[in-house]
Design a protein around this motif. Structure first.
Motif, PDB file in Angstrom:
ATOM      1  N   VAL A  10      50.549  -2.787  39.372  1.00 28.45           N
ATOM      2  CA  VAL A  10      51.602  -1.927  39.923  1.00 28.45           C
ATOM      3  C   VAL A  10      52.760  -2.796  40.424  1.00 28.45           C
ATOM      4  O   VAL A  10      52.609  -3.556  41.382  1.00 28.45           O
ATOM      5  CB  VAL A  10      51.066  -1.062  41.078  1.00 28.45           C
ATOM      6  CG1 VAL A  10      52.178  -0.165  41.617  1.00 28.45           C
ATOM      7  CG2 VAL A  10      49.889  -0.216  40.593  1.00 28.45           C
ATOM      8  N   PRO A  11      53.933  -2.720  39.791  1.00 29.95           N
ATOM      9  CA  PRO A  11      55.069  -3.542  40.237  1.00 29.95           C
ATOM     10  C   PRO A  11      55.678  -3.000  41.526  1.00 29.95           C
ATOM     11  O   PRO A  11      55.542  -1.817  41.831  1.00 29.95           O
ATOM     12  CB  PRO A  11      56.055  -3.428  39.075  1.00 29.95           C
ATOM     13  CG  PRO A  11      55.760  -2.097  38.469  1.00 29.95           C
ATOM     14  CD  PRO A  11      54.293  -1.883  38.626  1.00 29.95           C
ATOM     15  N   TRP A  12      56.357  -3.867  42.256  1.00 29.98           N
ATOM     16  CA  TRP A  12      57.001  -3.437  43.501  1.00 29.98           C
ATOM     17  C   TRP A  12      58.451  -3.892  43.585  1.00 29.98           C
ATOM     18  O   TRP A  12      59.064  -3.832  44.634  1.00 29.98           O
ATOM     19  CB  TRP A  12      56.224  -3.925  44.722  1.00 29.98           C
ATOM     20  CG  TRP A  12      56.076  -5.422  44.824  1.00 29.98           C
ATOM     21  CD1 TRP A  12      56.907  -6.292  45.459  1.00 29.98           C
ATOM     22  CD2 TRP A  12      55.021  -6.218  44.287  1.00 29.98           C
ATOM     23  NE1 TRP A  12      56.436  -7.582  45.344  1.00 29.98           N
ATOM     24  CE2 TRP A  12      55.272  -7.573  44.625  1.00 29.98           C
ATOM     25  CE3 TRP A  12      53.872  -5.925  43.531  1.00 29.98           C
ATOM     26  CZ2 TRP A  12      54.440  -8.606  44.246  1.00 29.98           C
ATOM     27  CZ3 TRP A  12      53.048  -6.957  43.158  1.00 29.98           C
ATOM     28  CH2 TRP A  12      53.326  -8.281  43.506  1.00 29.98           C
ATOM     29  N   LYS A  13      59.016  -4.325  42.457  1.00 30.38           N
ATOM     30  CA  LYS A  13      60.399  -4.778  42.471  1.00 30.38           C
ATOM     31  C   LYS A  13      61.353  -3.657  42.896  1.00 30.38           C
ATOM     32  O   LYS A  13      62.362  -3.912  43.552  1.00 30.38           O
ATOM     33  CB  LYS A  13      60.778  -5.305  41.098  1.00 30.38           C
ATOM     34  CG  LYS A  13      62.177  -5.921  41.054  1.00 30.38           C
ATOM     35  CD  LYS A  13      62.475  -6.558  39.711  1.00 30.38           C
ATOM     36  CE  LYS A  13      63.835  -7.220  39.712  1.00 30.38           C
ATOM     37  NZ  LYS A  13      64.132  -7.873  38.427  1.00 30.38           N
ATOM     38  N   ALA A  14      61.022  -2.413  42.531  1.00 26.51           N
ATOM     39  CA  ALA A  14      61.907  -1.295  42.855  1.00 26.51           C
ATOM     40  C   ALA A  14      62.024  -1.071  44.359  1.00 26.51           C
ATOM     41  O   ALA A  14      62.943  -0.389  44.819  1.00 26.51           O
ATOM     42  CB  ALA A  14      61.404  -0.021  42.177  1.00 26.51           C
ATOM     43  N   GLU A  15      61.108  -1.639  45.131  1.00 21.43           N
ATOM     44  CA  GLU A  15      61.131  -1.437  46.573  1.00 21.43           C
ATOM     45  C   GLU A  15      62.059  -2.416  47.294  1.00 21.43           C
ATOM     46  O   GLU A  15      62.217  -2.330  48.511  1.00 21.43           O
ATOM     47  CB  GLU A  15      59.714  -1.575  47.141  1.00 21.43           C
ATOM     48  CG  GLU A  15      58.728  -0.555  46.579  1.00 21.43           C
ATOM     49  CD  GLU A  15      57.309  -0.799  47.065  1.00 21.43           C
ATOM     50  OE1 GLU A  15      57.136  -1.697  47.911  1.00 21.43           O
ATOM     51  OE2 GLU A  15      56.397  -0.101  46.595  1.00 21.43           O
ATOM     52  N   LEU A  19      62.679  -0.523  50.562  1.00 26.42           N
ATOM     53  CA  LEU A  19      61.753  -1.014  51.589  1.00 26.42           C
ATOM     54  C   LEU A  19      61.730  -2.536  51.542  1.00 26.42           C
ATOM     55  O   LEU A  19      60.748  -3.137  51.092  1.00 26.42           O
ATOM     56  CB  LEU A  19      60.338  -0.443  51.357  1.00 26.42           C
ATOM     57  CG  LEU A  19      60.182   1.070  51.448  1.00 26.42           C
ATOM     58  CD1 LEU A  19      58.810   1.484  50.955  1.00 26.42           C
ATOM     59  CD2 LEU A  19      60.397   1.543  52.891  1.00 26.42           C
ATOM     60  N   PRO A  20      62.790  -3.189  51.988  1.00 26.10           N
ATOM     61  CA  PRO A  20      62.852  -4.656  51.856  1.00 26.10           C
ATOM     62  C   PRO A  20      61.744  -5.377  52.607  1.00 26.10           C
ATOM     63  O   PRO A  20      61.255  -6.402  52.145  1.00 26.10           O
ATOM     64  CB  PRO A  20      64.238  -4.999  52.422  1.00 26.10           C
ATOM     65  CG  PRO A  20      64.607  -3.833  53.275  1.00 26.10           C
ATOM     66  CD  PRO A  20      63.993  -2.646  52.626  1.00 26.10           C
ATOM     67  N   GLU A  21      61.314  -4.844  53.768  1.00 30.22           N
ATOM     68  CA  GLU A  21      60.243  -5.512  54.519  1.00 30.22           C
ATOM     69  C   GLU A  21      58.935  -5.480  53.731  1.00 30.22           C
ATOM     70  O   GLU A  21      58.238  -6.486  53.614  1.00 30.22           O
ATOM     71  CB  GLU A  21      60.048  -4.856  55.897  1.00 30.22           C
ATOM     72  CG  GLU A  21      61.245  -4.990  56.822  1.00 30.22           C
ATOM     73  CD  GLU A  21      62.257  -3.870  56.615  1.00 30.22           C
ATOM     74  OE1 GLU A  21      62.072  -3.047  55.685  1.00 30.22           O
ATOM     75  OE2 GLU A  21      63.243  -3.826  57.381  1.00 30.22           O
ATOM     76  N   ALA A  22      58.598  -4.317  53.187  1.00 30.25           N
ATOM     77  CA  ALA A  22      57.364  -4.199  52.406  1.00 30.25           C
ATOM     78  C   ALA A  22      57.444  -5.046  51.142  1.00 30.25           C
ATOM     79  O   ALA A  22      56.459  -5.691  50.739  1.00 30.25           O
ATOM     80  CB  ALA A  22      57.116  -2.737  52.043  1.00 30.25           C
TER      81      ALA A  22
END
Length: 252
Positions: A10-15, A19-22
């Motif tokens: 599961v990528p998280w680049k979109a966050e 959600l920069p902290e996460a």
């Protein structure tokens, strides 16, 4: 890298924006996991000594970036003006032939060539339908009745590339440029605030802002040695990859 080494699908680049902290927390958490996996790979491949040797070049790269390269400001300004005039001339010619078509817009150029003029469509792997330089040159070869238009588009494209990529370089107070020679990160931005594309996956040294390794001959005149007693020396490997392949394969 996380999906490759740590089985995290599961990528998280979109966050990164929402959600920069996460986003940063996930990056920080996964980094040591990737490091351990890479270290094990290097150990298995017996490449740790080579890796340490390569890492030893970082201080030299840092100093290269800090020191920069001297630019002949007069020559740079003259070339910049010449390219600007060349680009404006091509745009003016386009405006006279096809008013309302922006030659700087790949979409509008493709629409003109393929929809309005009915020329055969060209494709590439990344962009789909394309009006890039290769397409324009091929169309010019196969459709001589449109030589004038295609020559103008090619001239405008070349002038625009030289202008934006090589002539429009930011100089410091000592008339020096400072090409980035350290590996670029995936979230870095260039001097115009645009996100960078990924670095070369072959692990070869890549230089940007400006891309000093890719300077065409016409651009090299703006760079000068630090003093009259210094000179530039050019060197290159001759058929490096094929010779390494031949040596590894034992092919005589």
């Amino acid at each position: 890298m996380a999906s490759l080494y740590c089985d995290l699908a599961v990528p998280w680049k979109a966050e990164s924006e929402r959600l920069p902290e996460a986003y940063n927390a996930k990056d920080t958490w996964v980094l040591p996991h990737i490091q351990r996996e890479q270290e094990a790979f290097l150990q298995d491949a017996d490449m740790v000594p080579l890796f340490r040797q390569m890492m030893g070049t970082i201080p030299t790269l840092m100093e290269m970036e800090r020191a920069g390269i001297k630019v002949d400001r007069v020559a740079r300004n003259k070339w910049f003006e010449e390219l600007s005039e060349r680009l404006n001339r091509a745009w003016g010619q386009m405006a006279g032939m096809y008013p309302g078509v922006d030659p700087a817009s790949p979409r509008q150029v493709a629409k003109l060539l393929y929809d309005r003029l009915g020329l055969p469509r060209h494709w590439n792997r990344d962009d789909g339908v394309t009006a890039d330089a290769a397409a324009l040159n091929d169309l010019k070869r196969t459709n001589p009745e449109h030589t004038a238009l295609l020559s103008i588009l090619l001239d405008a494209r070349e002038a625009s590339t030289l202008l934006s990529k090589f002539a429009d370089v930011a100089l410091d107070e000592r008339d020096r440029v400072h090409p980035k020679v350290l590996p670029q990160q995936k979230d870095d931005t260039d001097e115009r605030g645009k996100k960078r594309k990924g670095a070369a996956s072959t692990r070869r040294l890549g230089v940007s802002d400006p891309p000093i390794q890719q300077q065409p001959k016409v651009a090299r005149v703006i760079y000068i040695p630090d003093t009259p007693d210094d000179v530039f020396i050019g060197a290159d490997w001759n058929q490096a990859e094929v010779r390494v392949t031949a040596a590894l394969s034992g092919d005589q």
